[in-house]
Design a protein around this motif. Structure first.
Motif, PDB file in Angstrom:
ATOM      1  N   SER A 192      36.388  54.520  35.165  1.00 54.25           N
ATOM      2  CA  SER A 192      35.736  53.132  34.823  1.00 54.25           C
ATOM      3  C   SER A 192      34.336  53.274  34.649  1.00 54.25           C
ATOM      4  CB  SER A 192      36.233  52.248  35.900  1.00 54.25           C
ATOM      5  OG  SER A 192      37.688  52.210  36.065  1.00 54.25           O
ATOM      6  N   VAL A 193      33.901  52.744  33.934  1.00 57.44           N
ATOM      7  CA  VAL A 193      32.385  52.375  33.652  1.00 57.44           C
ATOM      8  C   VAL A 193      32.154  50.884  33.236  1.00 57.44           C
ATOM      9  CG1 VAL A 193      31.618  54.982  33.060  1.00 57.44           C
ATOM     10  CG2 VAL A 193      32.354  53.405  31.153  1.00 57.44           C
ATOM     11  N   ASN A 194      30.894  50.401  33.515  1.00 60.18           N
ATOM     12  CA  ASN A 194      30.339  49.340  32.920  1.00 60.18           C
ATOM     13  C   ASN A 194      29.122  49.422  32.369  1.00 60.18           C
ATOM     14  OD1 ASN A 194      28.573  48.962  34.942  1.00 60.18           O
ATOM     15  ND2 ASN A 194      30.184  47.851  36.102  1.00 60.18           N
ATOM     16  N   ALA A 195      28.451  48.287  31.759  1.00 54.34           N
ATOM     17  CA  ALA A 195      27.193  48.412  31.134  1.00 54.34           C
ATOM     18  C   ALA A 195      26.042  48.843  32.049  1.00 54.34           C
ATOM     19  CB  ALA A 195      26.684  47.124  30.576  1.00 54.34           C
ATOM     20  N   HIS A 196      26.332  48.764  33.505  1.00 57.20           N
ATOM     21  CA  HIS A 196      25.321  49.065  34.448  1.00 57.20           C
ATOM     22  C   HIS A 196      25.435  50.301  35.283  1.00 57.20           C
ATOM     23  CE1 HIS A 196      23.812  45.170  33.815  1.00 57.20           C
ATOM     24  NE2 HIS A 196      25.118  44.710  34.021  1.00 57.20           N
ATOM     25  N   SER A 197      26.690  50.907  34.921  1.00 58.20           N
ATOM     26  CA  SER A 197      26.837  52.211  35.718  1.00 58.20           C
ATOM     27  C   SER A 197      26.717  53.606  34.681  1.00 58.20           C
ATOM     28  CB  SER A 197      28.511  52.148  36.140  1.00 58.20           C
ATOM     29  OG  SER A 197      29.264  51.848  35.373  1.00 58.20           O
ATOM     30  N   PRO A 198      26.532  54.828  35.221  1.00 63.32           N
ATOM     31  CA  PRO A 198      26.302  55.767  34.417  1.00 63.32           C
ATOM     32  C   PRO A 198      27.624  56.464  34.106  1.00 63.32           C
ATOM     33  CG  PRO A 198      25.998  56.445  36.628  1.00 63.32           C
ATOM     34  CD  PRO A 198      26.092  55.091  36.814  1.00 63.32           C
ATOM     35  N   GLN A 199      27.639  57.261  32.991  1.00 63.20           N
ATOM     36  CA  GLN A 199      28.965  57.978  32.879  1.00 63.20           C
ATOM     37  C   GLN A 199      29.339  58.766  34.046  1.00 63.20           C
ATOM     38  OE1 GLN A 199      30.455  56.434  29.850  1.00 63.20           O
ATOM     39  NE2 GLN A 199      31.165  58.509  29.782  1.00 63.20           N
ATOM     40  N   PRO A 200      30.545  59.028  34.236  1.00 61.85           N
ATOM     41  CA  PRO A 200      30.896  59.675  35.531  1.00 61.85           C
ATOM     42  C   PRO A 200      30.701  61.330  34.907  1.00 61.85           C
ATOM     43  CG  PRO A 200      32.729  59.026  34.273  1.00 61.85           C
ATOM     44  CD  PRO A 200      31.569  58.469  33.882  1.00 61.85           C
ATOM     45  N   ASP A 201      30.681  62.197  35.958  1.00 61.15           N
ATOM     46  CA  ASP A 201      30.271  63.602  35.716  1.00 61.15           C
ATOM     47  C   ASP A 201      31.178  64.362  36.623  1.00 61.15           C
ATOM     48  OD1 ASP A 201      29.202  65.953  35.931  1.00 61.15           O
ATOM     49  OD2 ASP A 201      27.128  65.423  35.513  1.00 61.15           O
ATOM     50  N   GLU A 202      31.754  65.392  35.952  1.00 65.75           N
ATOM     51  CA  GLU A 202      32.757  66.184  36.625  1.00 65.75           C
ATOM     52  C   GLU A 202      32.313  66.945  37.659  1.00 65.75           C
ATOM     53  OE1 GLU A 202      35.259  68.145  33.665  1.00 65.75           O
ATOM     54  OE2 GLU A 202      36.219  66.276  33.137  1.00 65.75           O
ATOM     55  N   ASN A 203      30.773  67.199  37.789  1.00 67.07           N
ATOM     56  CA  ASN A 203      30.260  67.841  38.805  1.00 67.07           C
ATOM     57  C   ASN A 203      29.480  67.171  39.877  1.00 67.07           C
ATOM     58  OD1 ASN A 203      30.968  70.919  37.514  1.00 67.07           O
ATOM     59  ND2 ASN A 203      29.705  70.110  35.884  1.00 67.07           N
ATOM     60  N   LYS A 204      29.732  65.757  39.827  1.00 66.23           N
ATOM     61  CA  LYS A 204      29.087  65.187  40.655  1.00 66.23           C
ATOM     62  C   LYS A 204      30.155  64.446  41.715  1.00 66.23           C
ATOM     63  CE  LYS A 204      25.106  64.715  38.926  1.00 66.23           C
ATOM     64  NZ  LYS A 204      25.082  65.502  37.683  1.00 66.23           N
ATOM     65  N   HIS A 205      29.751  63.974  42.712  1.00 66.88           N
ATOM     66  CA  HIS A 205      30.652  63.501  44.076  1.00 66.88           C
ATOM     67  C   HIS A 205      30.969  62.200  44.102  1.00 66.88           C
ATOM     68  CE1 HIS A 205      30.856  67.559  46.147  1.00 66.88           C
ATOM     69  NE2 HIS A 205      29.618  67.640  45.830  1.00 66.88           N
ATOM     70  N   ILE A 206      30.838  61.079  42.854  1.00 69.76           N
ATOM     71  CA  ILE A 206      31.308  59.955  43.107  1.00 69.76           C
ATOM     72  C   ILE A 206      31.831  59.333  41.702  1.00 69.76           C
ATOM     73  CG2 ILE A 206      30.518  57.458  43.700  1.00 69.76           C
ATOM     74  CD1 ILE A 206      27.936  58.793  44.949  1.00 69.76           C
ATOM     75  N   MET A 207      32.627  58.801  41.623  1.00 69.93           N
ATOM     76  CA  MET A 207      33.409  58.355  40.369  1.00 69.93           C
ATOM     77  C   MET A 207      34.073  56.885  40.698  1.00 69.93           C
ATOM     78  SD  MET A 207      36.699  60.441  39.383  1.00 69.93           S
ATOM     79  CE  MET A 207      36.943  59.526  37.803  1.00 69.93           C
ATOM     80  N   ALA A 208      34.172  56.068  39.772  1.00 70.32           N
ATOM     81  CA  ALA A 208      35.105  55.049  39.872  1.00 70.32           C
ATOM     82  C   ALA A 208      36.270  55.249  38.692  1.00 70.32           C
ATOM     83  CB  ALA A 208      34.376  53.786  39.115  1.00 70.32           C
ATOM     84  N   LEU A 209      37.494  54.778  38.977  1.00 74.08           N
ATOM     85  CA  LEU A 209      38.813  55.197  38.306  1.00 74.08           C
ATOM     86  C   LEU A 209      39.740  54.234  38.386  1.00 74.08           C
ATOM     87  CD1 LEU A 209      40.719  57.840  40.270  1.00 74.08           C
ATOM     88  CD2 LEU A 209      38.871  56.643  41.235  1.00 74.08           C
ATOM     89  N   GLN A 210      40.657  54.283  37.744  1.00 73.63           N
ATOM     90  CA  GLN A 210      41.891  53.365  37.505  1.00 73.63           C
ATOM     91  C   GLN A 210      43.259  54.230  37.836  1.00 73.63           C
ATOM     92  OE1 GLN A 210      43.999  51.488  33.733  1.00 73.63           O
ATOM     93  NE2 GLN A 210      42.179  50.035  34.506  1.00 73.63           N
ATOM     94  N   PHE A 211      44.039  53.945  38.746  1.00 70.83           N
ATOM     95  CA  PHE A 211      45.056  54.479  38.705  1.00 70.83           C
ATOM     96  C   PHE A 211      46.399  53.570  39.202  1.00 70.83           C
ATOM     97  CE2 PHE A 211      42.869  54.836  42.765  1.00 70.83           C
ATOM     98  CZ  PHE A 211      43.844  54.588  43.647  1.00 70.83           C
ATOM     99  N   SER A 212      47.494  54.103  39.153  1.00 74.37           N
ATOM    100  CA  SER A 212      48.757  53.365  39.753  1.00 74.37           C
ATOM    101  C   SER A 212      49.241  54.288  40.740  1.00 74.37           C
ATOM    102  CB  SER A 212      49.884  53.267  38.795  1.00 74.37           C
ATOM    103  OG  SER A 212      50.380  54.402  38.245  1.00 74.37           O
ATOM    104  N   TRP A 213      49.755  53.821  41.698  1.00 70.76           N
ATOM    105  CA  TRP A 213      50.463  54.198  42.945  1.00 70.76           C
ATOM    106  C   TRP A 213      51.627  53.582  43.550  1.00 70.76           C
ATOM    107  CZ3 TRP A 213      48.943  52.746  48.327  1.00 70.76           C
ATOM    108  CH2 TRP A 213      49.449  53.609  49.657  1.00 70.76           C
ATOM    109  N   LYS A 214      52.750  54.272  43.532  1.00 68.32           N
ATOM    110  CA  LYS A 214      54.015  53.708  44.073  1.00 68.32           C
ATOM    111  C   LYS A 214      54.371  52.729  42.665  1.00 68.32           C
ATOM    112  CE  LYS A 214      53.631  54.450  48.979  1.00 68.32           C
ATOM    113  NZ  LYS A 214      53.872  54.256  50.210  1.00 68.32           N
ATOM    114  N   ASN A 215      54.752  51.331  43.134  1.00 69.70           N
ATOM    115  CA  ASN A 215      54.829  50.672  42.010  1.00 69.70           C
ATOM    116  C   ASN A 215      53.526  49.472  41.608  1.00 69.70           C
ATOM    117  OD1 ASN A 215      57.401  51.185  41.363  1.00 69.70           O
ATOM    118  ND2 ASN A 215      58.078  50.257  43.429  1.00 69.70           N
ATOM    119  N   GLY A 216      52.471  49.901  42.382  1.00 73.42           N
ATOM    120  CA  GLY A 216      51.293  48.990  42.255  1.00 73.42           C
ATOM    121  C   GLY A 216      50.221  49.840  41.205  1.00 73.42           C
TER     122      GLY A 216
END
Length: 282
Positions: A192-216
């Motif tokens: 997940s990114v928005n206009a104010h956040s940087p592109q995520p980097d696979e070699n960095k330690h913080i990211m925003a993401l979307q996922f499903s878990w169980k039925n949610g």
């Protein structure tokens, strides 16, 4: 940056520098960012274009370290759906204390404790400090819409919960994410990114993401990746006890981050997580 944030940034930098159990991206673990997540409101509104897991490799030898082992032992102690009362068994209480005993010995928690004592925010006695941590993180309370204790700071932040069986709330820990993904309970849907956040980097330690878990579905969650349990515990405890504003901006290593830390009844952690604002240039 205001003075308090500057001081807290220096503390977080010290925690970071002393996180001896942190994993190294690309060596100890690898993630596959793949694509950007779409807008999803529910499980039925599935925009998943991602074909592979987030984690492509984790060196599980790290999980043999004392704090990781103690942390992982807590992850199966909870009912995920809010509204379902939590019952803490004597065995689970022992596991909670064992985890606190393991992290209190680490450099990061020692640094955090020393600072909190200097600020008159925590007792100097280790037993009393552990009692304070237990109250903040493990004491049960009733979340919105529940009449009985059904949640705790630890469950919400590190384990994750579901509301109405359809929405994932909390769940801001990479170890739980990795283990649940390995079991097939997590479907990673993209970063997940928005206009104010940087592109995520696979070699960095913080990211925003979307996922499903169980039925949610978790439309957007933000996590540290590869850090130790003691680092997150120390960082979030510091923010909870030092910042009444519930949002604090800190700079450390390559990151400028906002730490969100909502209080519950001023005694417990309601939620806490990092929001990446930008990468600092070296």
């Amino acid at each position: 940056m205001i003075e308090g944030d500057r001081e807290l940034s220096a503390m977080v930098q010290e925690l970071w520098d002393n996180d001896v159990n942190r994993l190294k991206p690309g060596t100890d673990y690898r993630i596959s960012l793949q694509g950007k997540a779409g807008y999803v409101r529910s499980m039925n509104d599935d925009q998943d274009g991602i074909g592979f897991p987030l984690f492509s490799f984790v060196d599980e030898n790290i999980f043999k370290k004392e704090t990781f082992m103690a942390f992982i032992s807590l992850l199966d102690n909870y009912e995920s759906d809010t509204g379902e009362p939590e019952i803490v068994t004597p065995e689970e209480e022992v596991e909670n204390h064992k985890f606190l005993d393991s992290i209190i010995k680490t450099p990061t928690m020692k640094i955090a404790h020393k600072y909190l004592v200097e600020k008159n925010l925590s007792p100097s006695d280790l037993t009393a400090f552990k009692q304070q941590l237990y109250r903040i993180w493990f004491e049960l309370y009733a979340r919105r819409g529940s009449s009985r204790p059904d949640s705790s700071g630890f469950e919400h932040v590190f384990v994750g919960e579901t509301r109405g069986g359809r929405t994932v709330i909390g769940f801001h820990n990479w170890i739980q994410l990795y283990l649940q993904e390995k079991l097939g309970h997590i479907d990673y849907k993209g970063y997940s990114v928005n206009a104010h956040s940087p592109q995520p980097d696979e070699n960095k330690h913080i990211m925003a993401l979307q996922f499903s878990w169980k039925n949610g579905i978790k439309p957007k969650g933000s996590i540290f990746i590869g850090v130790s349990p003691e680092f997150e515990f120390a960082l979030y405890t510091l923010c909870f006890l030092t910042s009444p504003n519930e949002r604090v901006k800190v700079s450390f290593s390559l990151y400028e981050v906002e730490i969100v830390c909502h209080h519950y009844n001023q005694k417990h952690i309601g939620t806490t997580f990092p929001i990446l604002l930008k990468y600092q240039t070296v």
